[in-house]
Design an enzyme around this catalytic site. Structure first.
Site, mmCIF file in Angstrom:
data_model
loop_
_atom_site.group_PDB
_atom_site.id
_atom_site.type_symbol
_atom_site.label_atom_id
_atom_site.label_comp_id
_atom_site.label_asym_id
_atom_site.label_seq_id
_atom_site.Cartn_x
_atom_site.Cartn_y
_atom_site.Cartn_z
ATOM 1 N N ASP A 87 0.878 -1.156 0.000
ATOM 2 C CA ASP A 87 0.000 0.000 0.000
ATOM 3 C C ASP A 87 0.928 1.222 0.000
ATOM 4 O O ASP A 87 2.082 1.125 0.389
ATOM 5 C CB ASP A 87 -0.873 -0.036 1.260
ATOM 6 C CG ASP A 87 -1.912 1.064 1.249
ATOM 7 O OD1 ASP A 87 -2.560 1.255 0.208
ATOM 8 O OD2 ASP A 87 -2.079 1.732 2.281
ATOM 9 N N ASP B 276 -6.655 -1.322 4.557
ATOM 10 C CA ASP B 276 -6.118 -2.316 3.623
ATOM 11 C C ASP B 276 -6.527 -3.719 4.018
ATOM 12 O O ASP B 276 -6.029 -4.689 3.446
ATOM 13 C CB ASP B 276 -4.581 -2.309 3.620
ATOM 14 C CG ASP B 276 -4.032 -0.909 3.673
ATOM 15 O OD1 ASP B 276 -4.581 -0.061 2.970
ATOM 16 O OD2 ASP B 276 -3.071 -0.691 4.412
ATOM 17 N N ASP C 226 -0.904 -0.744 6.167
ATOM 18 C CA ASP C 226 -0.909 -0.221 7.538
ATOM 19 C C ASP C 226 -2.094 -0.778 8.323
ATOM 20 O O ASP C 226 -2.258 -0.487 9.495
ATOM 21 C CB ASP C 226 -0.877 1.312 7.566
ATOM 22 C CG ASP C 226 -2.046 1.939 6.835
ATOM 23 O OD1 ASP C 226 -3.029 1.232 6.553
ATOM 24 O OD2 ASP C 226 -1.970 3.137 6.541
HETATM 25 P P1 ADP Z 1 -3.717 4.725 -0.212
HETATM 26 O O1 ADP Z 1 -3.737 3.730 -1.300
HETATM 27 O O2 ADP Z 1 -2.880 5.902 -0.558
HETATM 28 O O3 ADP Z 1 -3.419 4.145 1.145
HETATM 29 P P2 ADP Z 1 -6.479 4.986 0.634
HETATM 30 O O4 ADP Z 1 -7.110 3.714 0.216
HETATM 31 O O5 ADP Z 1 -6.252 5.227 2.066
HETATM 32 O O6 ADP Z 1 -5.154 5.305 -0.195
HETATM 33 O O7 ADP Z 1 -7.355 6.160 0.067
HETATM 34 C C1 ADP Z 1 -7.451 6.274 -1.311
HETATM 35 C C2 ADP Z 1 -7.708 7.682 -1.702
HETATM 36 O O8 ADP Z 1 -9.017 8.045 -1.271
HETATM 37 C C3 ADP Z 1 -6.787 8.688 -1.090
HETATM 38 O O9 ADP Z 1 -5.583 8.810 -1.822
HETATM 39 C C4 ADP Z 1 -7.645 9.932 -1.190
HETATM 40 O O10 ADP Z 1 -7.543 10.468 -2.491
HETATM 41 C C5 ADP Z 1 -9.042 9.409 -0.982
HETATM 42 N N1 ADP Z 1 -9.500 9.561 0.395
HETATM 43 C C6 ADP Z 1 -9.701 8.600 1.316
HETATM 44 N N2 ADP Z 1 -10.139 9.121 2.472
HETATM 45 C C7 ADP Z 1 -10.188 10.450 2.295
HETATM 46 C C8 ADP Z 1 -10.557 11.558 3.124
HETATM 47 N N3 ADP Z 1 -10.952 11.430 4.383
HETATM 48 N N4 ADP Z 1 -10.485 12.788 2.563
HETATM 49 C C9 ADP Z 1 -10.078 12.975 1.309
HETATM 50 N N5 ADP Z 1 -9.718 11.971 0.482
HETATM 51 C C10 ADP Z 1 -9.777 10.739 0.962
HETATM 52 MG MG MG Z 2 -3.950 3.115 2.977
#
Ligand code: ADP
Ligand code: MG
Length: 280
Positions: A38, A229, A225
């Site tokens: 991730d 995920d 993390d």
């Molecule tokens: P990553 O693959 O970077 O760990 P996540 O699955 O945590 O990403 O989230 C994917 C995307 O969703 C983030 O890069 C962001 O663009 C968007 N996102 C998720 N939660 C939020 C939030 N609370 N506010 C704004 N964008 C969010």
């Molecule tokens: Mg993540």
């Protein structure tokens, strides 16, 4: 498997700050051919810094008020405390607005109602869902929209964890393919990929899409993390959670790495090889 070999493998791991929750890992670790990572909190530190915002102070306050209800690392970087540390944003407002109907949309962002108006904050996918037209970007951003009208863009910087490139190089030397999976946009993800020389990157993914990619790959390890995920981790042959701080007990995963260091991934593989040698 001989119980003594497995027990000593688990003990050896623990001495190295690696908590083996599922002893099968010790048998399957040596088969791993592809490692999925991730991005946020795994390849990067998980700490974002707001670098610019295209809207007004009031719009920043709306965005911060929405994000105050989310635990996502991007949201946490918009807390009043964090904003107060940034000169450009420190004196614009000191309190948050009341948010009702708050919803968190995994892999996309958040929505909520403020003063009777419905707002959305999130990535390009979320903006596409609500038919809001947004500017393209090669940075990590959060877009703010009211109903289906784009309002402003918040841009963030993030840092690669120290030592990541060396770990990727080490894994490549062992013949293991490294892939980064992220919900972030492709251009931003490619910058990270180039920095640490990951073999492959897949971007704009929802948690479900990450899980699908992992489940279609044999002998896979998923490193995350453990916050959002968990379904991708469950789809892997072996899952590894990076634990930072106090949330170790909550972590999902066959293996938990204490202290958030990717350098422990090759150690997990080494311990598996050692254990298997003892078993045979
Ligand atoms: P990553 O693959 O970077 O760990 P996540 O699955 O945590 O990403 O989230 C994917 C995307 O969703 C983030 O890069 C962001 O663009 C968007 N996102 C998720 N939660 C939020 C939030 N609370 N506010 C704004 N964008 C969010
Ligand atoms: Mg993540």
């Amino acid at each position: 498997a001989t119980p003594t070999a497995v027990m000593s493998g688990t003990g050896l791991a623990a001495k190295n700050g690696i908590i083996v929750k599922n002893a099968l890992v010790l048998e399957q670790g040596q088969k791993i051919q592809t490692i999925f990572f991730d991005k946020t909190g795994t390849i990067t530190t998980g700490d974002f810094l707001l670098s610019s915002f295209t809207g007004s102070d009031n719009e920043m306050q709306i965005l911060a008020s929405l994000e105050a209800k989310s635990k996502h690392p991007l949201a946490q970087s918009l807390s009043l405390e964090r904003l107060s540390e940034i000169t450009d944003f420190s004196e614009t407002f000191t309190s948050l607005l009341e948010v009702s109907d708050f919803t968190e949309i995994a892999g996309r962002g958040v929505s909520g109602t403020i003063n009777g108006e419905k707002y959305f904050a999130g990535n390009a996918k979320l903006m596409a869902d609500i038919h809001a037209k947004v500017p393209e970007t090669s940075d990590t951003v959060v877009y703010l929209a009211q109903e289906n009208e784009f309002i402003a863009t918040a841009t963030f910087t993030s840092e690669i964890k120290a030592g990541t490139k060396a770990v990727i190089t080490e894994l490549r030397a062992r013949g293991i393919k490294t892939v980064m999976l992220t919900g972030d946009n492709l251009a931003s993800a490619k910058k990270n990929q180039a920095e640490v020389e990951l073999d492959e990157v897949q971007a704009n993914l929802t948690p479900e899409e990450k899980a699908k990619i992992v489940s279609q790959t044999e002998n896979s390890m998923m490193v995350g993390d453990g916050i959002n995920d968990t379904i991708a981790m469950a789809a892997a042959t072996v899952s590894v959670a990076m634990a930072s701080g106090s949330d170790i007990a909550m972590e999902a995963g066959d293996v938990t790495i204490i202290g958030n260091s990717l350098g422990k991934i090759p150690t997990v593989l080494d311990i598996s090889h050692l254990t298997i040698r003892k078993i045979r």
